[in-house]
Scaffold this active site. Structure first.
Site, PDB file in Angstrom:
ATOM      1  N   ASN A 121       0.884  -1.180  -0.054  1.00 25.72           N
ATOM      2  CA  ASN A 121       0.068  -0.094   0.029  1.00 25.72           C
ATOM      3  C   ASN A 121       0.922   1.190   0.006  1.00 25.72           C
ATOM      4  O   ASN A 121       1.778   1.470   0.856  1.00 25.72           O
ATOM      5  CB  ASN A 121      -1.004   0.040   1.113  1.00 25.72           C
ATOM      6  CG  ASN A 121      -1.981   1.218   1.135  1.00 25.72           C
ATOM      7  OD1 ASN A 121      -1.407   2.477   1.332  1.00 25.72           O
ATOM      8  ND2 ASN A 121      -3.154   1.121   1.072  1.00 25.72           N
ATOM      9  N   SER A 141      -4.856  -0.273  -3.138  1.00 23.81           N
ATOM     10  CA  SER A 141      -5.366   1.048  -2.951  1.00 23.81           C
ATOM     11  C   SER A 141      -6.632   0.878  -1.983  1.00 23.81           C
ATOM     12  O   SER A 141      -7.688   0.169  -2.450  1.00 23.81           O
ATOM     13  CB  SER A 141      -5.795   1.717  -4.414  1.00 23.81           C
ATOM     14  OG  SER A 141      -6.151   2.938  -4.076  1.00 23.81           O
ATOM     15  N   GLU A 142      -6.719   1.658  -1.000  1.00 26.20           N
ATOM     16  CA  GLU A 142      -7.531   1.384   0.133  1.00 26.20           C
ATOM     17  C   GLU A 142      -8.991   1.783  -0.241  1.00 26.20           C
ATOM     18  O   GLU A 142     -10.163   1.424   0.630  1.00 26.20           O
ATOM     19  CB  GLU A 142      -7.102   1.992   1.542  1.00 26.20           C
ATOM     20  CG  GLU A 142      -7.059   3.437   1.541  1.00 26.20           C
ATOM     21  CD  GLU A 142      -5.647   4.038   1.216  1.00 26.20           C
ATOM     22  OE1 GLU A 142      -4.998   3.415   0.549  1.00 26.20           O
ATOM     23  OE2 GLU A 142      -5.371   5.099   1.709  1.00 26.20           O
ATOM     24  N   ASN A 143      -9.228   2.401  -1.233  1.00 26.67           N
ATOM     25  CA  ASN A 143     -10.812   2.694  -1.608  1.00 26.67           C
ATOM     26  C   ASN A 143     -11.340   1.522  -2.179  1.00 26.67           C
ATOM     27  O   ASN A 143     -12.326   1.544  -2.633  1.00 26.67           O
ATOM     28  CB  ASN A 143     -10.814   3.885  -2.716  1.00 26.67           C
ATOM     29  CG  ASN A 143      -9.928   3.846  -3.780  1.00 26.67           C
ATOM     30  OD1 ASN A 143      -8.852   3.347  -3.695  1.00 26.67           O
ATOM     31  ND2 ASN A 143     -10.577   4.227  -5.204  1.00 26.67           N
ATOM     32  N   SER A 182     -11.683  -3.861   2.071  1.00 27.58           N
ATOM     33  CA  SER A 182     -10.294  -3.356   1.993  1.00 27.58           C
ATOM     34  C   SER A 182      -9.454  -3.162   3.188  1.00 27.58           C
ATOM     35  O   SER A 182      -8.403  -3.639   3.280  1.00 27.58           O
ATOM     36  CB  SER A 182     -10.570  -1.998   1.350  1.00 27.58           C
ATOM     37  OG  SER A 182      -9.162  -1.273   0.981  1.00 27.58           O
TER      38      SER A 182
END
Lengths: 242, 218
Positions: free
Chosen positions: B23, B46-48, B88
């Site tokens: 990340n 990607s944390e979205n 996520s």
């Protein structure tokens, strides 16, 4: 007999029952996957004193930002508000109550709310301002804080497709908080790009089952992009390159 | 000479290993993607809600429904997957991400990090940073070593509100690569042409210097 048919035909009908001082949970990440027209309808209604739970709060003139500018929001629970100048101004001036919440905690609060779990322990935020006033407990030698679930009087959700029963399919990263928001609303209203007949969606590919959904409306979307970043067309895709 | 933003990213990229799920935070960490060695496979989270982030799209490929955590338009790499925000962060909090790279305003000798707020001045929010630092074991913080007025950002105690407590073990600045352990900073490498004395001078917290400190190799 409406049965399981969740489709409504006007935005007025979609947001019927929303009144002052209610809590609204909104899906979306930045401007990606936001319920543009449901937000516009809340603005049109002029409902005041809202508590809004959303990862971000739009930009000044689009998304949830329009409700801020219109002074309809009393409190916001969000993880990141950096794209919104009016937000920062109202927050610094003490006109807006803000509960900054870590993004993963926010997602889990919604998930827990929808799943009937009142609270959960997490290591996120231990030793930070987020932990203030919260119960701390140690498991296997590590510290955790107790975070409470969130539910909303309404949830406003954007999906790609729905069938008439409210089964939902999201598209790419416009999914984000939307399935979680959908589960956590007492009345969940979903805006979609396409409504299909029941049976057309593959049951194995449904992201949110219709049981969570109360109303579905078909909208048209601007889909504004916050950071338009490109590479030249003649450049080869290099593995992992941004 | 102090490292450029690109050089910091380049040095971080040397820490990547084949098969890593990574990340990358906003800013300098994002640039690390440009320096992934072609000999290894790395997947960017990607944390979205995207695992397997590809390069920026061409003008024709732009899709408003496909962005990264910095809200930039991106593409998906072959083998990518999409999921909701709770999933996520289950990956992040569950310790499934192999390496996290993120920026900071301050770090201190106890591994504390401050990166999300300057009271009365800058209030943007923590986004996913608190989850990332609490959930990851392997974190590299990238930052400038000192402010432009020469005030150290590697401190005895962070002065700003914390993003995480006792969670940072590695810091890569424009001057040095530093490890944090036993309540002290340990100098591992220095930027090419930067002498140890200069690094010591710009490090407020105790800095342990053992033997000859090698220059970073690029």
């Amino acid at each position: 007999m409406a049965g399981f048919d969740k489709v409504v035909s006007s935005y007025e009908e979609a947001m019927a029952g929303l009144t002052d001082n209610m809590t609204v949970i909104a899906g979306g990440f930045g401007l990606c996957g936001i319920a543009e027209n449901l937000i516009a309808e809340i603005k049109r209604k002029g409902t005041k004193g809202l508590t809004v739970v959303s990862n971000n709060c739009g930009v000044d003139d689009f998304g949830l930002g329009v409700l801020l500018t219109n002074r309809q929001i009393k409190k916001i629970v969000a993880s990141y508000v950096g794209e919104n100048a009016e937000f920062e101004r109202q927050m610094m001036a003490g006109e807006l109550e803000v509960e900054l919440t870590p993004q993963g905690t926010l997602a889990e609060k919604m998930r827990a709310g929808g799943a009937g779990i009142p609270a959960f322990y997490t290591a996120t935020g231990v030793g930070t301002p987020v932990a203030i006033g919260k119960e701390e407990r140690s498991f296997n030698g590590r510290d955790y804080i107790l975070e409470e679930a969130i539910t909303g009087d309404f949830a406003i959700v954007k999906a790609w497709k729905a069938d008439r029963y409210g089964n939902l399919v999201f598209r790419k990263t416009a999914r984000n908080f939307n399935p979680l928001a959908a589960s956590a609303g007492k009345i969940t209203v979903v805006e979609v790009e396409e409504i299909v007949e029941v049976g057309e969606l593959d049951p194995d590919q449904i992201h949110t089952p219709g049981i969570y959904v109360n109303r579905v409306i078909k909208g048209t979307f601007e889909k504004r992009i916050e950071q338009r970043t490109t590479r030249p067309a003649d450049k080869q895709q290099v593995k992992g390159e941004l | 000479m102090a490292l450029s933003r690109e050089q910091i990213a380049q040095r971080v990229a040397q820490e990547l290993k084949d098969g890593y799920y990574v990340n990358l935070g906003i800013g300098i960490p994002t640039l690390v993607a440009n320096y992934i060695p072609s000999t290894i496979d790395v997947m960017l989270q990607s944390e979205n809600g995207l695992l397997g982030m590809g390069p920026f799209p061409t003008e024709d490929e732009i899709d408003a429904d496909l962005i990264n955590a910095g809200k930039q338009t991106v593409t998906m790499a072959t083998g990518a997957s999409i999921f909701d925000s709770a999933e996520s962060f289950a990956m992040i909090r569950g310790g499934h991400v192999d390496l996290t790279v993120l920026g900071a305003f301050e770090v201190d000798v106890n591994g504390n990090i401050a990166s999300y707020m300057i009271p009365g001045k800058l209030i943007k929010g923590m986004g996913g940073a608190m989850d990332l630092v609490a959930g990851a074991d392997n974190i590299i913080v990238t930052m400038t070593h000192a402010s432009k007025h020469g005030v150290s950002k590697l401190l005895n105690n962070c002065t700003l509100p914390l993003t995480g407590k006792g969670c940072i073990k590695k810091v890569l600045t424009d001057l040095a690569f530093i490890e944090i352990k036993d309540g002290k900073f340990h100098l591992l490498e220095r930027a090419p042409g930067v002498c140890v004395e200069e690094i010591v001078k710009l490090t407020e917290g105790e800095l342990v210097v053992t033997g000859e400190i090698p220059e970073m190799q690029f």
